[in-house]
Design a protein around this motif. Structure first.
Motif, mmCIF file in Angstrom:
data_model
loop_
_atom_site.group_PDB
_atom_site.id
_atom_site.type_symbol
_atom_site.label_atom_id
_atom_site.label_comp_id
_atom_site.label_asym_id
_atom_site.label_seq_id
_atom_site.Cartn_x
_atom_site.Cartn_y
_atom_site.Cartn_z
ATOM 1 N N PRO B 5 57.971 81.556 45.285
ATOM 2 C CA PRO B 5 59.032 81.827 43.928
ATOM 3 C C PRO B 5 58.230 82.233 42.441
ATOM 4 O O PRO B 5 57.700 81.439 42.059
ATOM 5 C CB PRO B 5 59.620 80.485 43.759
ATOM 6 C CG PRO B 5 58.963 79.355 44.264
ATOM 7 C CD PRO B 5 57.861 80.162 45.527
ATOM 8 N N CYS B 6 58.418 83.531 42.511
ATOM 9 C CA CYS B 6 57.928 83.886 41.220
ATOM 10 C C CYS B 6 58.653 83.300 40.069
ATOM 11 O O CYS B 6 60.037 83.224 39.977
ATOM 12 C CB CYS B 6 57.944 85.450 41.146
ATOM 13 S SG CYS B 6 57.675 86.147 39.585
ATOM 14 N N PRO B 7 57.992 82.879 38.996
ATOM 15 C CA PRO B 7 58.705 82.283 37.850
ATOM 16 C C PRO B 7 59.939 83.157 37.120
ATOM 17 O O PRO B 7 60.591 82.762 36.532
ATOM 18 C CB PRO B 7 57.658 81.794 36.921
ATOM 19 C CG PRO B 7 56.514 81.781 37.605
ATOM 20 C CD PRO B 7 56.536 82.713 38.792
ATOM 21 N N TRP B 8 59.682 84.572 37.372
ATOM 22 C CA TRP B 8 60.548 85.462 36.801
ATOM 23 C C TRP B 8 61.428 86.064 37.739
ATOM 24 O O TRP B 8 62.929 86.329 37.422
ATOM 25 C CB TRP B 8 59.908 86.563 35.945
ATOM 26 C CG TRP B 8 58.990 86.220 34.817
ATOM 27 C CD1 TRP B 8 59.803 86.013 33.281
ATOM 28 C CD2 TRP B 8 57.823 85.613 34.629
ATOM 29 N NE1 TRP B 8 58.815 85.565 32.489
ATOM 30 C CE2 TRP B 8 57.471 85.325 33.084
ATOM 31 C CE3 TRP B 8 56.773 85.631 35.544
ATOM 32 C CZ2 TRP B 8 56.411 84.892 32.725
ATOM 33 C CZ3 TRP B 8 55.401 85.266 34.874
ATOM 34 C CH2 TRP B 8 55.407 84.748 33.718
ATOM 35 N N CYS B 9 61.031 86.398 38.809
ATOM 36 C CA CYS B 9 61.997 87.149 39.799
ATOM 37 C C CYS B 9 62.396 86.461 40.943
ATOM 38 O O CYS B 9 63.323 86.770 41.605
ATOM 39 C CB CYS B 9 60.915 88.200 40.335
ATOM 40 S SG CYS B 9 59.894 89.323 39.249
ATOM 41 N N GLY B 10 62.033 85.165 40.998
ATOM 42 C CA GLY B 10 62.577 84.254 42.033
ATOM 43 C C GLY B 10 61.972 84.255 43.503
ATOM 44 O O GLY B 10 60.946 85.135 43.488
ATOM 45 N N SER B 58 49.295 86.318 41.471
ATOM 46 C CA SER B 58 49.835 87.362 40.845
ATOM 47 C C SER B 58 50.959 88.124 41.685
ATOM 48 O O SER B 58 50.873 88.447 42.993
ATOM 49 C CB SER B 58 48.877 88.450 40.462
ATOM 50 O OG SER B 58 49.433 89.458 40.125
ATOM 51 N N HIS B 59 52.184 88.242 41.023
ATOM 52 C CA HIS B 59 53.341 88.913 41.658
ATOM 53 C C HIS B 59 53.108 90.536 41.625
ATOM 54 O O HIS B 59 53.799 91.212 40.952
ATOM 55 C CB HIS B 59 54.739 88.764 41.046
ATOM 56 C CG HIS B 59 55.670 88.981 41.810
ATOM 57 N ND1 HIS B 59 57.260 88.932 41.440
ATOM 58 C CD2 HIS B 59 55.867 89.544 42.971
ATOM 59 C CE1 HIS B 59 57.804 89.523 42.331
ATOM 60 N NE2 HIS B 59 57.385 89.843 43.344
ATOM 61 N N SER B 60 52.049 90.759 42.344
ATOM 62 C CA SER B 60 51.633 92.132 42.189
ATOM 63 C C SER B 60 52.261 93.350 42.533
ATOM 64 O O SER B 60 52.412 94.420 41.915
ATOM 65 C CB SER B 60 50.186 92.426 42.911
ATOM 66 O OG SER B 60 50.379 91.635 44.099
ATOM 67 N N GLY B 62 55.722 93.042 42.275
ATOM 68 C CA GLY B 62 57.011 92.807 41.609
ATOM 69 C C GLY B 62 56.960 93.083 40.126
ATOM 70 O O GLY B 62 56.466 94.224 39.550
ATOM 71 N N CYS B 63 56.972 92.019 39.232
ATOM 72 C CA CYS B 63 56.694 91.863 37.832
ATOM 73 C C CYS B 63 55.336 92.260 37.416
ATOM 74 O O CYS B 63 54.997 92.297 36.292
ATOM 75 C CB CYS B 63 57.505 90.883 37.181
ATOM 76 S SG CYS B 63 56.636 89.091 37.603
ATOM 77 N N ARG B 64 54.369 91.913 38.569
ATOM 78 C CA ARG B 64 52.962 92.142 38.166
ATOM 79 C C ARG B 64 52.433 91.019 37.357
ATOM 80 O O ARG B 64 51.427 91.456 36.616
ATOM 81 C CB ARG B 64 52.561 93.556 37.623
ATOM 82 C CG ARG B 64 52.754 94.491 38.870
ATOM 83 C CD ARG B 64 52.201 95.990 38.562
ATOM 84 N NE ARG B 64 52.376 96.302 37.053
ATOM 85 C CZ ARG B 64 53.728 96.858 36.575
ATOM 86 N NH1 ARG B 64 54.751 96.851 37.348
ATOM 87 N NH2 ARG B 64 53.858 97.053 35.295
HETATM 88 ZN ZN LIG Z 1 57.850 88.446 39.605
#
Ligand SMILES: [Zn+2]
Lengths: 201, 99
Positions: B5-10, B58-60, B62-64
Motif C-alpha cells: 500500500p503506497c501512502p499516496w496511491c493505495g 520507492s513506488h518506482s 507509480g508516483c515515484r
Molecule cells: Zn505511489
C-alpha cells in the motif's frame, strides 16, 4: 541530397493501420504531438492559481485527473505525485501554456518543464478494451473501482505508463507511454487482442 | 503477488516498487569526524531482526515517491506504511495493513 528534418514523425506513425485493424475488439489510435508539461509545485496557492490560469482546477486527490477548457482550449491535468502534475493540451500550445503556468507559479518555488516529446498517447476503447488491458495491467478497471477521471501511473505489460479512465461504463481509456516504449506496447496490444478478434469475426 | 500500500496511491503490485534498505539510518552529523571504521559501520552495517523491521520503499513505477514500511521479516507481512519524516508507528505483529 539533404534530409528533411522539418517533418515530425510520431513514435507510432508506422502503426496507424495495424492499430486500426484491431477494431472492433479494440479501437486503438495514437493521438500524437500533444503538448505535455510537467509541473512540480507543492504550494497550494500557486497550484490553485495555475488551475485558474488554465481554466481547469488541478486534481486534489491522488490518482485522478481533471479536464476543462479555457484560454488554451481543452486542457487536462493529471496527478503524477504529491507535488507533481502533467498538463496536457492540444498540439502546438506549448509556449503560451508554459508562459501562463510560469507566471501563475511565481513567486512560489516549483518547475514547469516541457516534456511533450517524452510520451505519446494512445486512445483505447471498444467492447474488449478492459479485457485486453487486464492481460498486462493489475489495476482494477471495473467502473466501481475506477470511475471516469481515475488516472494512475502503473505498469502495462511491464512498461511504465500513465493510464487514464475516460469513460468507465463503455471502457474508454487513454494510455500515455514513453516514446521509446510505444512500439513495444503497440505490438503487445496487437498480440493481446488476437483471441478477441477471432471471437468477433 | 503481494500488494504493497503506497501512502499516496493505495495498494499496488509489488513489481511497481523498489526496495531501499533499512529506514531511519541517519547521515552522520559531522561526516569529517568519522573514522574509517565508523564510515564502514554507517555504509555497510544494518540490523537483521527476526520480526518487525522498518524499511524504505520507492513506488518506482507509480508516483515515484519514497516512503517507509514496517515489515515482519518472518512472514513478509507489511505491518504499517508511513511517509518519510513521520515517526515510526507502534506496530503489533498482527496489524497487517494489506487486505
Ligand atoms: Zn505511489
Amino acid at each position: 541530397m539533404r534530409a528533411d528534418t522539418s517533418v515530425r514523425t510520431s513514435p507510432l506513425a508506422a502503426w496507424t493501420d495495424r492499430l486500426a485493424d484491431l477494431a472492433p475488439a479494440l479501437t486503438a489510435a495514437e493521438r500524437p504531438f500533444l503538448t505535455q508539461l510537467t509541473v512540480r509545485a507543492s504550494d497550494p496557492v500557486a497550484v490553485a492559481r495555475m488551475g485558474e490560469a488554465l481554466g481547469v482546477a488541478f486534481p486534489a486527490d491522488p490518482c485522478t485527473a481533471t479536464r476543462g477548457g479555457g484560454p488554451f482550449g481543452a486542457v487536462e491535468v493529471l496527478w503524477l505525485g504529491p507535488d507533481e502534475y502533467l498538463v496536457v493540451a492540444e498540439p502546438d500550445r506549448r509556449v503560451p501554456v508554459e508562459d501562463a503556468l510560469r507566471a501563475a507559479l511565481r513567486p512560489a518555488r516549483g518547475a514547469v518543464v516541457d516534456t511533450s516529446a517524452q510520451r505519446t498517447t494512445i486512445a483505447l476503447s471498444g467492447p474488449h478494451a478492459r479485457d485486453v488491458l487486464a492481460h498486462g495491467c493489475a489495476i482494477d478497471l471495473h467502473p466501481s473501482a475506477a470511475p471516469a477521471g481515475t488516472c494512475v501511473q502503473t505498469l502495462v505489460a511491464r512498461a511504465g505508463a500513465v493510464l487514464r479512465v475516460d469513460d468507465a461504463e463503455s471502457g474508454a481509456f487513454t494510455l500515455l507511454v514513453r516514446s521509446s516504449f510505444a512500439e513495444y506496447l503497440a505490438a503487445w496490444l496487437s498480440d493481446a487482442c488476437v483471441e478477441y478478434r477471432a471471437a468477433l469475426s | 503477488m503481494q500488494l504493497i500500500p503506497c501512502p499516496w496511491c493505495g495498494p499496488r503490485e509489488e513489481a511497481e516498487f523498489h526496495y531501499g534498505g533499512q529506514a531511519h539510518v541517519a547521515y552522520p552529523e559531522d561526516p569529517r569526524a568519522l573514522t574509517d571504521q565508523e564510515w564502514a559501520r554507517f555504509v555497510f552495517f544494518r540490523d537483521n531482526p527476526c520480526g518487525p523491521f522498518a524499511e524504505r520503499w520507492s513506488h518506482s513505477a507509480g508516483c515515484r515517491r519514497w516512503f517507509n514500511a514496517v515489515r515482519d521479516t518472518r512472514t513478509y507481512e507489511l505491518l504499517s506504511v508511513y511517509r518519510v519524516g513521520e515517526p515510526m508507528p507502534e506496530v503489533s505483529e498482527r496489524d497487517e495493513v494489506v487486505s
